[in-house]
Design a protein around this motif. Structure first.
Motif, PDB file in Angstrom:
ATOM      1  N   ASP A 251       0.769  -1.332  -0.019  1.00 33.07           N
ATOM      2  CA  ASP A 251       0.053  -0.075   0.025  1.00 33.07           C
ATOM      3  C   ASP A 251       1.194   1.265  -0.192  1.00 33.07           C
ATOM      4  N   LEU A 252       1.702   1.506   0.612  1.00 28.61           N
ATOM      5  CA  LEU A 252       3.187   2.565   1.033  1.00 28.61           C
ATOM      6  C   LEU A 252       2.892   2.776  -0.692  1.00 28.61           C
ATOM      7  N   GLY A 253       3.951   1.417  -1.516  1.00 31.35           N
ATOM      8  CA  GLY A 253       4.274   2.000  -2.763  1.00 31.35           C
ATOM      9  C   GLY A 253       3.552   2.569  -4.023  1.00 31.35           C
ATOM     10  N   ILE A 254       2.811   2.104  -3.461  1.00 30.07           N
ATOM     11  CA  ILE A 254       1.000   2.295  -4.589  1.00 30.07           C
ATOM     12  C   ILE A 254       0.632   3.660  -4.299  1.00 30.07           C
ATOM     13  N   ALA A 255       0.670   4.214  -2.813  1.00 27.94           N
ATOM     14  CA  ALA A 255       0.556   5.705  -2.268  1.00 27.94           C
ATOM     15  C   ALA A 255       1.764   6.744  -2.518  1.00 27.94           C
ATOM     16  N   VAL A 256       2.693   6.215  -2.965  1.00 28.62           N
ATOM     17  CA  VAL A 256       3.710   7.234  -3.119  1.00 28.62           C
ATOM     18  C   VAL A 256       3.985   7.496  -4.771  1.00 28.62           C
ATOM     19  N   LYS A 257       3.778   6.620  -5.375  1.00 29.53           N
ATOM     20  CA  LYS A 257       3.936   5.775  -6.950  1.00 29.53           C
ATOM     21  C   LYS A 257       2.859   7.437  -7.473  1.00 29.53           C
ATOM     22  N   GLY A 259       0.865   9.192  -6.127  1.00 30.82           N
ATOM     23  CA  GLY A 259       1.317  10.957  -5.150  1.00 30.82           C
ATOM     24  C   GLY A 259       2.414  11.554  -5.878  1.00 30.82           C
ATOM     25  N   GLY A 260       2.390  11.238  -6.680  1.00 28.69           N
ATOM     26  CA  GLY A 260       4.108  12.344  -7.388  1.00 28.69           C
ATOM     27  C   GLY A 260       4.931  12.179  -6.165  1.00 28.69           C
ATOM     28  N   VAL A 261       5.843  11.664  -5.632  1.00 32.59           N
ATOM     29  CA  VAL A 261       6.461  11.763  -4.451  1.00 32.59           C
ATOM     30  C   VAL A 261       7.894  11.096  -4.739  1.00 32.59           C
ATOM     31  N   LYS A 262       9.320  12.484  -5.050  1.00 28.61           N
ATOM     32  CA  LYS A 262      10.353  11.722  -5.060  1.00 28.61           C
ATOM     33  C   LYS A 262      10.943  10.714  -4.373  1.00 28.61           C
ATOM     34  N   ASN A 263      11.198  10.533  -3.314  1.00 28.41           N
ATOM     35  CA  ASN A 263      11.687  10.008  -2.366  1.00 28.41           C
ATOM     36  C   ASN A 263      11.059   9.558  -0.849  1.00 28.41           C
ATOM     37  N   LEU A 264      11.129   8.663  -0.659  1.00 25.75           N
ATOM     38  CA  LEU A 264      10.784   7.193   0.457  1.00 25.75           C
ATOM     39  C   LEU A 264      11.658   6.739   1.559  1.00 25.75           C
ATOM     40  N   GLN A 282      14.380  -6.663   2.770  1.00 19.95           N
ATOM     41  CA  GLN A 282      14.495  -6.597   1.052  1.00 19.95           C
ATOM     42  C   GLN A 282      12.467  -6.925   1.044  1.00 19.95           C
ATOM     43  N   LEU A 283      12.490  -7.680   1.494  1.00 20.72           N
ATOM     44  CA  LEU A 283      10.563  -8.141   1.296  1.00 20.72           C
ATOM     45  C   LEU A 283      10.195  -7.168   1.036  1.00 20.72           C
ATOM     46  N   LEU A 284      10.341  -6.057   2.621  1.00 24.34           N
ATOM     47  CA  LEU A 284       9.751  -5.000   2.612  1.00 24.34           C
ATOM     48  C   LEU A 284      10.356  -4.139   1.212  1.00 24.34           C
ATOM     49  N   TYR A 285      11.489  -3.793   1.001  1.00 24.53           N
ATOM     50  CA  TYR A 285      11.756  -2.917   0.424  1.00 24.53           C
ATOM     51  C   TYR A 285      11.553  -3.551  -1.902  1.00 24.53           C
ATOM     52  N   ASP A 286      11.640  -4.906  -1.506  1.00 23.65           N
ATOM     53  CA  ASP A 286      11.233  -5.300  -3.052  1.00 23.65           C
ATOM     54  C   ASP A 286       9.679  -5.160  -3.171  1.00 23.65           C
ATOM     55  N   GLU A 287       8.596  -5.757  -1.882  1.00 26.61           N
ATOM     56  CA  GLU A 287       7.878  -5.199  -2.267  1.00 26.61           C
ATOM     57  C   GLU A 287       7.243  -3.337  -2.831  1.00 26.61           C
ATOM     58  N   ILE A 288       7.516  -2.575  -2.158  1.00 28.48           N
ATOM     59  CA  ILE A 288       7.914  -0.759  -2.295  1.00 28.48           C
ATOM     60  C   ILE A 288       7.508  -0.966  -4.205  1.00 28.48           C
ATOM     61  N   ARG A 289       9.140  -1.577  -4.355  1.00 26.46           N
ATOM     62  CA  ARG A 289       9.995  -1.315  -5.510  1.00 26.46           C
ATOM     63  C   ARG A 289       8.411  -1.986  -6.183  1.00 26.46           C
ATOM     64  N   SER A 290       8.267  -2.780  -6.100  1.00 24.51           N
ATOM     65  CA  SER A 290       6.816  -3.918  -6.897  1.00 24.51           C
ATOM     66  C   SER A 290       6.522  -2.275  -8.035  1.00 24.51           C
ATOM     67  N   ALA A 291       6.624  -1.252  -7.152  1.00 20.34           N
ATOM     68  CA  ALA A 291       5.254   0.147  -7.378  1.00 20.34           C
ATOM     69  C   ALA A 291       6.332   1.139  -7.194  1.00 20.34           C
ATOM     70  N   PHE A 292       6.866   1.739  -7.329  1.00 19.87           N
ATOM     71  CA  PHE A 292       7.714   2.947  -6.911  1.00 19.87           C
ATOM     72  C   PHE A 292       9.219   2.452  -7.431  1.00 19.87           C
ATOM     73  N   ASP A 293       9.112   3.736  -8.207  1.00 21.22           N
ATOM     74  CA  ASP A 293      11.448   3.919  -8.526  1.00 21.22           C
ATOM     75  C   ASP A 293      11.348   4.717  -8.164  1.00 21.22           C
TER      76      ASP A 293
END
Length: 317
Positions: A251-257, A259-264, A282-293
């Motif tokens: 949910d965090l990854g989707i929200a920041v993507k 929303g247009g956030v530059k850094n998280l 790393q599991l947390l990182y990968d799950e966020i990264r799946s949505a947020f670049d």
């Protein structure tokens, strides 16, 4: 702007992480600011380069123990250090009663002026270098995020241009900053011609516990940096018998993507994600990264980051 994480665990301390606390420093400023003060924060400070003498203010996101139980000890330690600099605490209603009770029962006499401000949602506070706005979040107890907008820098002289025009450093520079026009070769020249472009202030949100990162809405748009809890991966959260109002990495990854956030920078990590467990961060990182670049970091205790003027984030070694 420099951020140093003094505690990154969710709920309770672990061998690797203490509970919530984050230090924020501004460029060319002596003092610093503390966001949340979980139990043991005073010891975390002694293990860092920070000093209680230079602490200007504390901001508490909400009244769950892992975010404010460290206050009585920290306040007492400041007295024991013979620090006399004033200190302000910004917190939800109820914090004053808690501190007055703790200090009265222990007969603690602070040797400095302590000001407690119990804020309301949407309230704004103005400081020398920034403004801060209280944003409501979604949690089991009233919780807030702090939207921090640094002041623009607008009074920088173009000294190279001034020298080229024949004006060496002198009290005249101060007059130009105040908008006084110049007479050059018989022509009146606007002082603005000798000013550099405005440097936009940087923007940060430091959020407390929150199950809905998207509730920050328009404040996420073009935000330089969001510091937000990331307590669970989605799979673990879905299997919990008792659902707590915390954010998942998905949910965090989707929200920041969106929303247009530059850094998280994600923190408030559940103790199950540790170095001795197969469920590493790393599991947390990968799950966020799946949505947020965008720029992405999972904070550990004592990690420091610098928010650059160009909106990028660097790890401070």
């Amino acid at each position: 702007m420099k951020l140093t994480f003094l505690g990154t665990s969710a709920g309770k301390p672990t061998k690797e992480r203490n509970v919530s606390a984050l230090a924020l420093e501004f460029d060319q400023q002596r003092g610093w600011y503390l966001f949340d003060c979980g139990e043991g924060t005073q010891r975390q400070i002694t293990c860092s380069r920070l000093s209680l003498e230079k602490l200007d203010a504390i901001f508490i996101t909400h009244l769950h123990g892992d975010h404010y139980y460290g206050l009585p000890g920290l306040l007492a330690s400041k007295t024991l250090d013979s620090s006399v600099t004033p200190l302000s605490i910004f917190a939800p209603k109820g914090l004053r009663k808690f501190l007055e009770s703790a200090l009265n029962i222990s007969e603690e006499h602070l040797g400095y002026n302590l000001t407690i401000i119990e804020y309301m949602p949407q309230e704004e506070f103005v400081f020398d270098k920034f403004t801060i706005k209280v944003l409501p979040l979604v949690h089991s107890k009233e919780s807030a995020a702090f939207y921090i907008q640094e002041n623009d820098i607008s009074n920088r002289l173009d000294e190279e241009k001034l020298r080229h025009a024949g004006f060496e450093p002198s009290p005249l520079y101060g007059e130009i900053k105040r908008g006084k026009s110049l007479l050059i070769d018989g022509k009146k020249v606007d002082a603005k011609e000798f000013m550099l472009d405005v440097v936009p202030g940087r923007s940060i949100i430091i959020a407390g516990d929150n199950s809905r990162p998207d509730v920050l809405g328009s404040y996420l748009e073009d935000l330089d940096l969001l510091v937000h809890e990331c307590t669970y991966t989605q799979d673990v959260y879905d299997k919990l018998e008792r659902k707590l109002l915390h954010t998942t990495a998905r949910d965090l990854g989707i929200a920041v993507k969106n929303g247009g956030v530059k850094n998280l920078i994600a923190n408030h990590i559940n103790p199950r994600y540790n170095k001795d467990n197969t469920l590493g961060t790393q599991l947390l990182y990968d799950e966020i990264r799946s949505a947020f670049d965008g720029g992405l970091f999972i904070a550990d205790d004592f990690d420091s980051y610098y928010l650059n003027r160009d909106g990028s984030v660097s790890v401070v070694s």
